[in-house]
Design a protein around this motif. Structure first.
Motif, PDB file in Angstrom:
ATOM      1  N   PHE A 109       0.836  -1.210   0.000  1.00 56.34           N
ATOM      2  CA  PHE A 109       0.000   0.000   0.000  1.00 56.34           C
ATOM      3  C   PHE A 109       0.870   1.260   0.000  1.00 56.34           C
ATOM      4  O   PHE A 109       0.649   2.182  -0.792  1.00 56.34           O
ATOM      5  N   ILE A 110       1.860   1.307   0.883  1.00 58.23           N
ATOM      6  CA  ILE A 110       2.745   2.474   0.954  1.00 58.23           C
ATOM      7  C   ILE A 110       3.498   2.645  -0.358  1.00 58.23           C
ATOM      8  O   ILE A 110       3.608   3.761  -0.884  1.00 58.23           O
ATOM      9  N   SER A 111       4.003   1.560  -0.896  1.00 56.67           N
ATOM     10  CA  SER A 111       4.710   1.612  -2.177  1.00 56.67           C
ATOM     11  C   SER A 111       3.811   2.166  -3.277  1.00 56.67           C
ATOM     12  O   SER A 111       4.229   3.016  -4.077  1.00 56.67           O
ATOM     13  N   THR A 112       2.578   1.716  -3.308  1.00 56.45           N
ATOM     14  CA  THR A 112       1.621   2.188  -4.312  1.00 56.45           C
ATOM     15  C   THR A 112       1.393   3.687  -4.191  1.00 56.45           C
ATOM     16  O   THR A 112       1.417   4.410  -5.193  1.00 56.45           O
ATOM     17  N   VAL A 113       1.194   4.159  -2.974  1.00 55.02           N
ATOM     18  CA  VAL A 113       0.958   5.589  -2.756  1.00 55.02           C
ATOM     19  C   VAL A 113       2.180   6.410  -3.181  1.00 55.02           C
ATOM     20  O   VAL A 113       2.051   7.424  -3.868  1.00 55.02           O
ATOM     21  N   VAL A 114       3.370   5.958  -2.813  1.00 58.56           N
ATOM     22  CA  VAL A 114       4.588   6.689  -3.168  1.00 58.56           C
ATOM     23  C   VAL A 114       4.767   6.748  -4.689  1.00 58.56           C
ATOM     24  O   VAL A 114       5.054   7.800  -5.255  1.00 58.56           O
ATOM     25  N   VAL A 115       4.594   5.625  -5.345  1.00 61.26           N
ATOM     26  CA  VAL A 115       4.783   5.589  -6.796  1.00 61.26           C
ATOM     27  C   VAL A 115       3.736   6.442  -7.510  1.00 61.26           C
ATOM     28  O   VAL A 115       4.066   7.196  -8.431  1.00 61.26           O
ATOM     29  N   LEU A 116       2.478   6.342  -7.081  1.00 65.94           N
ATOM     30  CA  LEU A 116       1.423   7.106  -7.756  1.00 65.94           C
ATOM     31  C   LEU A 116       1.519   8.603  -7.502  1.00 65.94           C
ATOM     32  O   LEU A 116       1.064   9.392  -8.332  1.00 65.94           O
ATOM     33  N   THR A 117       2.094   8.995  -6.384  1.00 57.36           N
ATOM     34  CA  THR A 117       2.203  10.434  -6.100  1.00 57.36           C
ATOM     35  C   THR A 117       3.561  10.962  -6.547  1.00 57.36           C
ATOM     36  O   THR A 117       3.657  11.685  -7.534  1.00 57.36           O
ATOM     37  N   ILE A 118       4.605  10.575  -5.870  1.00 58.59           N
ATOM     38  CA  ILE A 118       5.940  11.105  -6.150  1.00 58.59           C
ATOM     39  C   ILE A 118       6.455  10.635  -7.513  1.00 58.59           C
ATOM     40  O   ILE A 118       6.924  11.442  -8.323  1.00 58.59           O
ATOM     41  N   GLY A 119       6.357   9.343  -7.766  1.00 53.64           N
ATOM     42  CA  GLY A 119       6.876   8.801  -9.027  1.00 53.64           C
ATOM     43  C   GLY A 119       6.199   9.381 -10.251  1.00 53.64           C
ATOM     44  O   GLY A 119       6.861   9.803 -11.212  1.00 53.64           O
ATOM     45  N   MET A 120       4.879   9.420 -10.231  1.00 55.62           N
ATOM     46  CA  MET A 120       4.168   9.947 -11.401  1.00 55.62           C
ATOM     47  C   MET A 120       4.297  11.464 -11.511  1.00 55.62           C
ATOM     48  O   MET A 120       4.293  12.009 -12.603  1.00 55.62           O
TER      49      MET A 120
END
Length: 185
Positions: A109-120
């Motif tokens: 879940f944390i990984s998903t949030v980080v990738v969708l916010t910061i990464g994208m």
């Protein structure tokens, strides 16, 4: 003497895992290359980003995988530099936020949030920059006369759905893998 041998085996094992994950990321990206690049993309290899929640070696592995995969990117050097840097930043943040967490679903879940916010956000900024400098292979938004913020937002909104699908598929695979393999080692 035996301790030296164990350290050598451990370093070799870690290096091998790093290389395997980097190669796997690059191979999956190249397999779906026509839809793995651009502002609307489905880069299934992005699901491997969840691995960084288990071990910092995967931050390097994913960064290398992105660099190798982006060698065929239409954006060229811009994707080599900023795509790789963005991946190292978002997976590094994921590792730092999850290193004391043991529950796999919370890590994912944390990984998903980080990738969708910061990464994208970083990837949308990369596309906005490429468009602003008229880079070869850039992807012009429909509203080319809009502000940088509007262009960034249009890229961000177009990137998130494909990334979400990749993260869900990858999350399922990584969760199942975490049940049979100790991903921290």
């Amino acid at each position: 003497m035996n301790n030296f041998k164990n350290q050598t085996v451990s370093k070799t094992f870690s290096l091998t895992l790093t290389a395997v994950v980097a190669a796997l990321y690059a191979a999956i990206t190249m397999l779906v290359a026509p839809i793995g690049f651009g502002p609307v993309q489905l880069r299934l290899s992005e699901g491997l980003n969840h691995l960084s929640a288990w071990n910092k070696r995967y931050v390097l592995a994913l960064g290398l995988g992105v660099l190798i995969a982006n060698m065929i990117s239409p954006l060229g050097w811009i994707d080599w530099v900023f795509g790789t840097l963005g991946t190292v930043i978002m997976t590094g943040i994921t590792y730092l936020l999850t290193k004391k967490i043991d529950r796999p679903l919370v890590k994912i879940f944390i990984s998903t949030v980080v990738v969708l916010t910061i990464g994208m956000a970083i990837l949308a900024a990369e596309f906005t920059f490429a468009f602003a400098i008229h880079a070869h292979g850039n992807f012009a938004p429909d509203h080319a006369t809009s502000s940088w913020l509007a262009n960034w937002l249009s890229y961000y909104v177009s990137l998130v759905p494909g990334e979400f699908v990749s993260l869900v598929v990858g999350g399922i695979v990584i969760y199942a893998l975490s049940k049979v393999v100790d991903l921290k080692k």
